[in-house]
Design a protein around this motif. Structure first.
Motif, PDB file in Angstrom:
ATOM      1  N   ILE A   1      33.296   5.076 -74.541  1.00  0.00           N
ATOM      2  CA  ILE A   1      32.586   3.878 -74.094  1.00  0.00           C
ATOM      3  C   ILE A   1      31.157   4.288 -73.765  1.00  0.00           C
ATOM      4  O   ILE A   1      30.901   5.010 -72.788  1.00  0.00           O
ATOM      5  N   ASP A   2      30.206   3.844 -74.605  1.00  0.00           N
ATOM      6  CA  ASP A   2      28.788   4.206 -74.424  1.00  0.00           C
ATOM      7  C   ASP A   2      28.632   5.710 -74.234  1.00  0.00           C
ATOM      8  O   ASP A   2      27.954   6.181 -73.313  1.00  0.00           O
ATOM      9  N   ALA A   3      29.258   6.476 -75.106  1.00  0.00           N
ATOM     10  CA  ALA A   3      29.235   7.934 -74.992  1.00  0.00           C
ATOM     11  C   ALA A   3      28.156   8.529 -75.896  1.00  0.00           C
ATOM     12  O   ALA A   3      28.060   8.170 -77.075  1.00  0.00           O
ATOM     13  N   PRO A   4      27.321   9.448 -75.388  1.00  0.00           N
ATOM     14  CA  PRO A   4      26.333  10.130 -76.232  1.00  0.00           C
ATOM     15  C   PRO A   4      27.018  11.049 -77.232  1.00  0.00           C
ATOM     16  O   PRO A   4      28.143  11.515 -77.007  1.00  0.00           O
ATOM     17  N   LEU A   5      26.333  11.328 -78.338  1.00  0.00           N
ATOM     18  CA  LEU A   5      26.919  12.112 -79.414  1.00  0.00           C
ATOM     19  C   LEU A   5      27.352  13.502 -78.954  1.00  0.00           C
ATOM     20  O   LEU A   5      28.407  13.997 -79.373  1.00  0.00           O
ATOM     21  N   ALA A   6      26.545  14.132 -78.100  1.00  0.00           N
ATOM     22  CA  ALA A   6      26.896  15.478 -77.633  1.00  0.00           C
ATOM     23  C   ALA A   6      28.226  15.472 -76.888  1.00  0.00           C
ATOM     24  O   ALA A   6      29.059  16.369 -77.050  1.00  0.00           O
ATOM     25  N   GLU A   7      28.458  14.437 -76.080  1.00  0.00           N
ATOM     26  CA  GLU A   7      29.716  14.333 -75.344  1.00  0.00           C
ATOM     27  C   GLU A   7      30.883  14.069 -76.287  1.00  0.00           C
ATOM     28  O   GLU A   7      31.976  14.622 -76.119  1.00  0.00           O
ATOM     29  N   VAL A   8      30.636  13.242 -77.306  1.00  0.00           N
ATOM     30  CA  VAL A   8      31.665  12.956 -78.304  1.00  0.00           C
ATOM     31  C   VAL A   8      32.087  14.245 -79.003  1.00  0.00           C
ATOM     32  O   VAL A   8      33.278  14.516 -79.184  1.00  0.00           O
ATOM     33  N   CYS A   9      31.115  15.059 -79.360  1.00  0.00           N
ATOM     34  CA  CYS A   9      31.415  16.304 -80.077  1.00  0.00           C
ATOM     35  C   CYS A   9      32.242  17.264 -79.232  1.00  0.00           C
ATOM     36  O   CYS A   9      33.143  17.945 -79.740  1.00  0.00           O
TER      37      CYS A   9
END
Length: 323
Positions: free
Chosen positions: A257-265
């Motif tokens: 939910i509204d997560a930045p790409l670095a956190e997703v990775c």
């Protein structure tokens, strides 16, 4: 002495239910009344944290317990004597220690709790407790749990990662982790032990976390919140756990939910056991997506369709480059 016993009974109730604001205020006032009260509180709290069995105190007839303990001790005319150093310590704690000793003796004499151990190796496993609570253990994890659930439901987390789905009950469910403890009534949460460090995230409901470090107050966590705690330094960090996906190892689901790409990775790395390197201009766009039992290639395809990036995969290594 009567006033001291009243305060002792209040203290027992407070240690069993630290969320009660009325009890907390009464105990704080009692502690601040004298240095002797503060010293007694710290002694009892340390014993309480070292032995969860002592919480049976509030269910015992303490006066009868003391009488039974005295009857079991050697008679006064024997040559048996306490060592002087121990005798002085017991005298200083005369208000609280006899009650603790009597209750502890009676408890272990009449109602010893038998514990079993559950441990995993290279596979995830689970167990259902007598109260219908369910515990899932990740690889290389270990805990102890009571063979029969008493009024107080207590388990001991000793290693690894576990997800708890606690059956609602009027009696609290307690997870002991070293000197720290988590208390719940009915909820689901994840515990991850990394060495001595403890990570806790709450998925549903609410929990109380007590570190057991230098009389640190409890931390209340609700769904979507988490903490990282280091018992060596006593540092506790509270964070927003909405995108933590701490239970992905058991649910095989990633929710962003509204997560930045670095956190997703980072979360993709953890679930799929790969290494991802971010290069170039990192997009600032946030991701809102849910992946449930998807293959890694499917997740990467979604990322490539969402962001201006290129994805190159070599076995377990992935390079994502921003355009």
């Amino acid at each position: 002495m009567e006033q001291e016993q009243i305060n002792w009974l209040q203290l027992v109730k407070y240690l069993n239910n630290p969320q009660d604001p009325v009890l907390e205020q009464a105990i704080r006032q009692w502690i601040s009344a004298s240095p002797e009260h503060e010293a007694a509180f710290l002694q009892v709290q340390q014993l309480w944290q070292l032995s969860p069995d002592l919480k049976i105190l509030d269910q015992l007839d303490t006066q009868a317990a003391i009488i039974r303990l005295q009857e079991a001790l050697p008679p006064e005319e024997t040559d048996y004597q306490l060592p002087k150093r121990r005798y002085r310590w017991l005298s200083a704690a005369a208000i609280t220690i006899p009650v603790i000793a009597a209750a502890w003796w009676c408890y272990h004499t009449y109602s010893h709790t038998s514990y079993k151990e559950k441990a995993t190796l290279a596979a995830v496993d689970s167990l259902r407790l007598q109260d219908q609570s369910r515990i899932y253990l990740d690889k290389y994890s270990r805990l102890r749990y009571p063979e029969k659930m008493q009024q107080e439901r207590t388990v001991f987390m000793e290693q690894g990662t576990a997800f708890f789905s606690i059956a609602p009950d009027t009696h609290p469910f307690i997870v002991k982790i070293g000197q720290s403890s988590i208390t719940v009534l009915g909820t689901s949460f994840n515990i991850r032990m990394n060495g001595q460090r403890i990570g806790v995230t709450v998925k549903t409901g609410k929990i109380s976390f007590v570190s057991g470090h230098n009389n640190t107050p409890e931390t209340i966590l609700i769904a979507g919140e988490g903490i990282n705690y280091d018992p060596v330094t006593g540092t506790l960090e509270q964070f927003n756990a909405i995108n933590s996906n701490a239970d992905a190892w058991i649910t095989h689901e990633l929710v962003f939910i509204d997560a930045p790409l670095a956190e997703v990775c980072k979360k993709v790395e953890s679930l799929y056991q790969v290494q991802i390197s971010l290069q170039g201009k990192i997009p600032v766009k946030k991701l809102n997506a849910t992946f449930k039992n998807n293959k890694l290639e499917e997740v990467l395809e979604v990322l490539q369709a969402t962001y201006p990036i290129t994805v190159v995969q070599h076995n377990r290594e992935i390079i994502i480059t921003g355009k």
